[in-house]
Design an enzyme around this catalytic site. Structure first.
Site, PDB file in Angstrom:
ATOM      1  N   GLN A  50      -5.668  -1.334  10.086  1.00  0.00           N
ATOM      2  CA  GLN A  50      -5.251  -2.408   9.581  1.00  0.00           C
ATOM      3  C   GLN A  50      -5.786  -3.857  10.223  1.00  0.00           C
ATOM      4  OE1 GLN A  50      -3.997  -3.309   6.362  1.00  0.00           O
ATOM      5  NE2 GLN A  50      -4.312  -5.345   6.707  1.00  0.00           N
ATOM      6  N   LYS A 110       0.839  -1.123  -0.097  1.00  0.00           N
ATOM      7  CA  LYS A 110      -0.076  -0.073   0.257  1.00  0.00           C
ATOM      8  C   LYS A 110       0.792   0.938  -0.006  1.00  0.00           C
ATOM      9  CE  LYS A 110      -0.741   2.073   3.206  1.00  0.00           C
ATOM     10  NZ  LYS A 110      -0.034   3.471   3.726  1.00  0.00           N
ATOM     11  N   ASP A 146     -11.502   2.691   4.162  1.00  0.00           N
ATOM     12  CA  ASP A 146     -12.028   1.124   4.059  1.00  0.00           C
ATOM     13  C   ASP A 146     -13.459   0.979   3.793  1.00  0.00           C
ATOM     14  OD1 ASP A 146     -10.001  -0.804   4.073  1.00  0.00           O
ATOM     15  OD2 ASP A 146      -9.969  -0.955   6.269  1.00  0.00           O
TER      16      ASP A 146
END
Length: 292
Positions: free
Chosen positions: A93, A49, A116
Site C-alpha cells: 500500500q 478492499k 498492483d
C-alpha cells in the site's frame, strides 16, 4: 447529453462475476496487503478492499506494520510472502513512510504476485504487448470503455498524464486495442487542441478541472481518472464535468466513476494471478498480444 458511466455499478457486477468464478474453484485465492504507518486515506482504501475481497470469496488479510518499520524489515516481509504458497497476490500500500523507497518495495514483490501491476517486469511485458498483470486503474478504465460501447479499433485516443501508475500503462492498453494513441501532459503545446482531436479522452493529470468542456470533442468518450479535493471539501476530477457533460457521448463522474473500479480490478488481477500460478487457464488476458 452524455451517458454517465456508473463505476459503482460496473464494479459491483465485476465483483459478482469474480465471486461466481471463485465459488467454482477448489481453493480460495490469497491476497495480502502490506500497510506501513497510519496514512488515513490508505486506511480507508484497505478497509474497503478487505470488505470487497472477503465478500467475493478471497482469502484476504492485511499486515499492518508500524511507521517505524525499516526498509529492510519491509523487504523481509515481502520475501516471506513471496515464498508463501498460500499467497497469490501481494499489494504494498502506497504511500510508504519517507524513509522507505517505494521503488525498492515494488521491485521486491514476485512479479507473478504483483497484483498492483507496478513491478518493472510487468510494466515491461505490457510495453512489449505481452500478457501480464496490469495496473488496476487503467484496467478499470478499459472496463468502462467497454461499458460505454466504445469502438476502439482505429479510434484516436489522447491520454493526458504520463505517470507510471496510470498514464503510461493506459496508453499501452489502448495501443494494444488498436487505438491511435497520443500521450499528452501539462507541458504539451496547445493541449486544448490535442484534447479536441480525441475520440477517447483519458484525463489523468492530477489537476482539478484542468480540462475544460470546450476541450472535449463532440461525441467523445471521456474517462476522468483524477480525484482532487477542493478547499471547500468537494471532490472533483481533472475534467470540468458540468461543462463536458453536454458535449461527450459518455463520461465518468467523480466520485463514482473510475475510483470504484480500482478495487474490483485488484481482485480480478488476484484471481488471474492465482490461476496462472497453478497452471490453469486465465479467463481474460490482461494485455493482448502485440501486433503491427
Amino acid at each position: 447529453m452524455a451517458k454517465i458511466l456508473d463505476g459503482k455499478a460496473v464494479a459491483e457486477r465485476l465483483r459478482g462475476q469474480l465471486a461466481t468464478r471463485i465459488a467454482a474453484l477448489d481453493f480460495r485465492p490469497g491476497l495480502v496487503v502490506l500497510r506501513v504507518g497510519e496514512d488515513p486515506a490508505s486506511g480507508v482504501y484497505v478497509r474497503n478492499k478487505d470488505k470487497a475481497a472477503t465478500a467475493a470469496g478471497f482469502a484476504s488479510r492485511t499486515r499492518h506494520l508500524p511507521e517505524s518499520t525499516t526498509e529492510a524489515e519491509l523487504l523481509a516481509e515481502i520475501a516471506a510472502l513471496n515464498a508463501d504458497p498460500a499467497v497469490d497476490g501481494i499489494l504494498v500500500q502506497l504511500p510508504l513512510p519517507a524513509h522507505i523507497r517505494a521503488e525498492a518495495a515494488i521491485a521486491a514483490v514476485d512479479p507473478a504476485k504483483d497484483v498492483d501491476g507496478f513491478h518493472p517486469i510487468n510494466a515491461g511485458r505490457l510495453a512489449s504487448g505481452l500478457p501480464g498483470l496490469v495496473p488496476c486503474t487503467p484496467r478499470g478504465a478499459m472496463h468502462l470503455l467497454a461499458e460505454a460501447g466504445a469502438s476502439l479499433r482505429g479510434a484516436r485516443a489522447v491520454v493526458v498524464g504520463r505517470s507510471q501508475i496510470v498514464g503510461r500503462p493506459m496508453a499501452q492498453l489502448l495501443l494494444a486495442a488498436d487505438c491511435t494513441v497520443t500521450i499528452a501532459h501539462s507541458r504539451t503545446r496547445d493541449l486544448p487542441e490535442e484534447c479536441r482531436r480525441a475520440d477517447i479522452l483519458i484525463a489523468a493529470v492530477g489537476r482539478p478541472e484542468m480540462i475544460r468542456g470546450d476541450w472535449v470533442r463532440e461525441g467523445a468518450i471521456v474517462i476522468d481518472v483524477g480525484i482532487n479535493r477542493l478547499p471547500d471539501g468537494r471532490l472533483v476530477g481533472d475534467v470540468a464535468y458540468a461543462e463536458a457533460l453536454p458535449r461527450a457521448a459518455a463520461i465518468t463522474p467523480v466520485p463514482g466513476g473510475v475510483g470504484p473500479m480500482t478495487i474490483a480490478c485488484l481482485l480480478e488481477n488476484t484471481l488471474e494471478a492465482a490461476l496462472a500460478r497453478r497452471g490453469r487457464r486465465v479467463g481474460v488476458a490482461a494485455a493482448p498480444q502485440g501486433r503491427p
